[in-house]
Scaffold this motif. Sequence first.
Motif, short mmCIF file in Angstrom:
data_model
loop_
_atom_site.label_atom_id
_atom_site.label_comp_id
_atom_site.label_asym_id
_atom_site.label_seq_id
_atom_site.Cartn_x
_atom_site.Cartn_y
_atom_site.Cartn_z
N THR A 82 4.99 10.14 4.82
CA THR A 82 5.29 11.15 3.80
C THR A 82 6.43 12.08 4.19
OG1 THR A 82 3.69 12.67 4.75
CG2 THR A 82 2.89 11.24 3.01
N ARG B 54 8.69 13.54 1.52
CA ARG B 54 8.09 14.01 0.26
C ARG B 54 8.06 15.54 0.23
NH1 ARG B 54 5.21 10.25 -2.90
NH2 ARG B 54 3.97 11.93 -3.81
N ALA C 37 -6.57 5.27 -1.87
CA ALA C 37 -6.94 6.28 -0.88
C ALA C 37 -7.77 5.66 0.25
CB ALA C 37 -7.72 7.41 -1.55
N SER D 150 0.72 6.82 -6.88
CA SER D 150 -0.67 7.16 -7.22
C SER D 150 -1.49 7.21 -5.95
CB SER D 150 -1.24 6.09 -8.16
OG SER D 150 -2.57 6.41 -8.47
N GLN D 151 -1.96 8.39 -5.61
CA GLN D 151 -2.64 8.57 -4.33
C GLN D 151 -4.13 8.26 -4.38
OE1 GLN D 151 -0.45 11.23 -5.62
NE2 GLN D 151 1.07 9.85 -4.74
N ASP D 152 -4.64 8.00 -5.58
CA ASP D 152 -6.07 7.66 -5.68
C ASP D 152 -6.31 6.49 -6.66
OD1 ASP D 152 -5.44 8.92 -7.99
OD2 ASP D 152 -6.97 10.49 -7.84
N TRP E 218 1.01 3.88 -3.09
CA TRP E 218 0.68 5.28 -2.77
C TRP E 218 1.76 6.24 -3.26
CZ3 TRP E 218 2.40 9.58 -0.34
CH2 TRP E 218 1.45 10.57 -0.07
N GLU E 219 3.02 5.80 -3.22
CA GLU E 219 4.13 6.65 -3.67
C GLU E 219 3.89 7.21 -5.07
OE1 GLU E 219 6.90 7.37 -1.91
OE2 GLU E 219 7.95 8.44 -3.50
N HIS F 241 -3.36 6.97 5.69
CA HIS F 241 -2.32 7.66 6.46
C HIS F 241 -0.93 7.18 6.05
CE1 HIS F 241 -5.47 9.36 8.90
NE2 HIS F 241 -5.94 8.14 9.16
N PRO F 242 -0.46 7.59 4.87
CA PRO F 242 0.86 7.16 4.40
C PRO F 242 1.98 7.83 5.17
CG PRO F 242 -0.05 8.80 2.93
CD PRO F 242 -1.13 8.49 3.91
N ARG G 31 0.84 -1.21 0.00
CA ARG G 31 0.00 0.00 0.00
C ARG G 31 0.87 1.25 0.00
NH1 ARG G 31 -5.29 -1.77 3.71
NH2 ARG G 31 -5.18 -3.95 3.06
N GLN G 32 1.91 1.25 0.83
CA GLN G 32 2.81 2.41 0.85
C GLN G 32 3.50 2.60 -0.49
OE1 GLN G 32 3.74 4.51 3.78
NE2 GLN G 32 4.79 5.75 2.25
#
Length: 130
Positions: A125, A128, A117, A97-99, A94-95, A122-123, A90-91
């Motif tokens: 971050t 970033r 999402a 593509s956040q959706d 998410w890196e 709660h990634p 998941r992490q």
Amino acid sequence: MTDDQLIQEARTAIGNAYAPYSGFSVGAALLASDGRVFTGVNVENASVGLSVCAERNAIAKAVSEGAREFEKMAIVTNSDEPTMPCGVCRQVIWEFSQDLPILIEASGGSRVATTIAELFPHPFTTYRQP
Ligand code: THU
């Protein structure tokens, strides 16, 4: 590409899963924004902690080939129930593509449609850029 086609790509890939230790095969198919599809399977190791999940292998293949924008991921397993991606995957998803929409299908065909999402609100971050 339809959802059914992306699932079919993952189903074709799962035949290459290397899972002699767990017996749990996973196939992933990642549709990039440029239309390419990158597949991945889980690749296990006798040193079990070194095993790599199908989702992360698909992401690594895509990024290695220059794709960083994605439209959808399909995940299939040889389990009776749809299996959610692990926290590490998941992490990593998410890196990039956040959706991202994610389709998950069990061996019998039951399907869950979700998004990164929803799965990973709660990634981590810290490093970033804003
Ligand atoms: N696995 C995946 O490929 N994706 C996941 O999201 C969770 C687990 C693999 C790793 C290992 O080869 C097997 O499934 C059992 O954990």
